[in-house]
Scaffold this active site. Structure first.
Site, short mmCIF file in Angstrom:
data_model
loop_
_atom_site.label_atom_id
_atom_site.label_comp_id
_atom_site.label_asym_id
_atom_site.label_seq_id
_atom_site.Cartn_x
_atom_site.Cartn_y
_atom_site.Cartn_z
N TYR A 159 2.85 12.74 -0.66
CA TYR A 159 1.41 12.56 -0.90
C TYR A 159 0.63 13.83 -0.57
CZ TYR A 159 1.17 7.50 -1.71
OH TYR A 159 1.26 6.24 -2.24
N LYS A 206 16.15 8.31 2.05
CA LYS A 206 17.01 8.54 0.88
C LYS A 206 17.84 9.76 1.24
CE LYS A 206 18.35 7.65 -3.36
NZ LYS A 206 19.08 6.43 -3.75
N ASP A 238 16.62 2.35 -1.79
CA ASP A 238 16.99 1.46 -2.90
C ASP A 238 17.65 0.19 -2.36
OD1 ASP A 238 19.03 3.14 -2.10
OD2 ASP A 238 19.86 3.47 -4.10
N ASP A 262 4.65 2.90 1.02
CA ASP A 262 3.67 2.37 0.07
C ASP A 262 4.34 1.35 -0.85
OD1 ASP A 262 1.27 2.24 -1.53
OD2 ASP A 262 2.28 3.52 -2.99
N ASP A 266 4.10 -3.12 -0.77
CA ASP A 266 3.67 -3.96 -1.90
C ASP A 266 4.76 -4.97 -2.25
OD1 ASP A 266 1.25 -2.56 -2.27
OD2 ASP A 266 1.42 -2.73 -4.45
C1 IPM Z 1 -2.23 1.93 -0.43
C2 IPM Z 1 -2.67 2.39 -1.80
C3 IPM Z 1 -3.00 3.87 -1.75
C4 IPM Z 1 -1.75 4.62 -1.33
C5 IPM Z 1 -3.57 4.46 -3.04
C6 IPM Z 1 -4.73 3.67 -3.57
C7 IPM Z 1 -3.94 5.91 -2.86
O1 IPM Z 1 -1.70 2.11 -2.74
O2 IPM Z 1 -3.03 2.10 0.53
O3 IPM Z 1 -1.14 1.41 -0.30
O4 IPM Z 1 -0.89 4.91 -2.17
O5 IPM Z 1 -1.62 4.93 -0.15
MG MG Z 2 -0.12 0.90 -1.98
#
Ligand code: IPM
Ligand code: MG
Length: 372
Positions: A159, A206, A238, A262, A266
């Site tokens: 990032y 990884k 993975d 990240d 999710d």
């Molecule tokens: C999160 C989001 C952010 C990230 C984006 C919106 C920049 O996905 O906070 O998880 O990737 O960190």
């Molecule tokens: Mg995110």
């Protein structure tokens, strides 16, 4: 940043510390303002019940900040945050600002605020509320006892590595870079968290392919020497995606770099029934922190009362715990949310298909009623 005023006065009768704190409020875009409104109403209730004083300072971030100032994290917002004890942030982004050729984007505000305040440790707890196990797409018996804390490195990795976006000949790159101190400090956070929980840490990398991830693994192994009471496992990212779905309850603390954390968080939201359930805390080396839901701005449902305020309310609870050190108050908010779910209230995202659901505001009000 100011240190929070922990003790304003001590009320002998009620045996409670009364605190004054200034909180920066960055509601952002989409459903941001709606879920923030509910979190603030809950905080107001906490303040009234426990005798604290929370002053809110609103500031711009994301798309709305671009529209008004041309900058997703303007200097004025930075100043407001610097003068606060903690930051509550809702969500940024939306179709209006998502042109891939644009050089100014709402998400840059998020990355800059994390970097500016050195918030390198992002805590993302994921729990399956028993009443929601049947809502998740996984078999309910797999979800029994799921209680995971993701510790995501937040200010390094791909990032923030060197990048070239406007290559002239159809070429672009991003660089994944980690230094030993960057990995060490977040690993300490993760090991200490594991010590306070079920004493198991899974470090995700990884290392079979990427040099930066071999440094990651070597560094985690070295830090581990200070934490012999914790069980450490290494998983390739993975494989981890698969294990999260096949044996989710075996995880305790999961440590990952910025991008893998990240993605995995999710994925793990599926275990909780909805992304609308997950709060987060981003911390640096002192009590100052940024608290935001894991979910985004959900522009498709903005303004319709369909947003789930749980992630935002639980983020406010994490703020009470980590920045203001109000553990009892944090637990009270978390337990109020659980009770409302136990009572059967469901926002649109967690209601069974075709069933009635409560609005964002109604859910918030129900949480407040439990805090009376
Ligand atoms: C999160 C989001 C952010 C990230 C984006 C919106 C920049 O996905 O906070 O998880 O990737 O960190
Ligand atoms: Mg995110």
């Amino acid at each position: 940043m100011r240190a929070p005023l922990f003790v304003v006065f001590f009320d002998i009768e009620r045996k409670h510390f009364h605190m004054k704190a200034t909180i920066a409020i960055l509601s952002g875009d989409g459903i941001g303002p709606e879920v923030m409104k509910q979190a603030l109403a809950v905080l107001d209730k906490v303040a009234a019940r426990y005798g604290h004083e929370f002053a809110y300072q609103e500031a711009l971030i994301g798309g709305i900040a671009i529209d008004k100032t041309g900058d997703p994290f303007p200097a004025e917002s930075e100043r407001v945050c610097e003068q606060s004890d903690a930051i509550l942030l809702a969500a940024v982004g939306g179709p209006k600002w998502s042109d891939p050729t644009a050089s100014v984007r709402p998400e840059q505000g998020l990355l800059r605020i994390r970097q500016h305040f050195g918030l390198f440790a992002n805590l993302r707890p994921v729990k399956t509320h028993p009443a929601l196990a049947s809502h998740a797409p996984l078999r309910p018996e797999l979800l029994e006892g799921v209680d995971i804390l993701f510790v995501r490195e937040l200010t390094g990795g791909v990032y923030f590595g060197q990048r070239q976006e406007q290559g002239d000949g159809g070429e672009a790159y991003d660089t994944m870079l980690y230094t030993t101190p960057e990995v060490e400090r977040v690993a300490h956070v993760a090991f200490r968290a594991a010590q306070g929980r079920r004493k198991k840490l899974t470090s995700v990398d990884k290392a079979n392919v990427l040099s930066s991830m071999r440094l990651w693994r070597r560094t985690v192994m070295k830090v581990y020497e200070d934490y012999s009471d914790v069980e450490l496992e290494h998983l390739l990212v993975d494989a981890c995606t698969m294990h999260l779905l096949t044996r989710p309850s075996s995880f305790d603390v999961v440590l990952a770099g910025n991008m893998f954390g990240d993605i995995l968080s999710d994925e793990a939201s599926v275990l909780a029934g909805s992304l609308g359930m997950l709060p987060s805390a981003s911390l640096g080396s002192d009590t100052f922190g940024l608290y935001e839901p894991v979910h985004g701005s959900a522009p498709d449902i903005a303004g319709q009362g369909k947003a789930n305020p749980i992630a935002m309310i639980l983020s406010a609870a994490m703020m009470l715990r980590y920045s203001l050190r109000l553990e009892e108050e944090a637990c009270a908010v978390e337990s109020a949310v659980e009770q409302v779910l136990d009572d059967g209230a469901r926002t649109a995202d967690i209601a069974p298909r075709g069933d009635a659901y409560v609005s964002t505001e109604e859910f918030g009000q129900a949480v407040i009623a439990k805090l009376s």
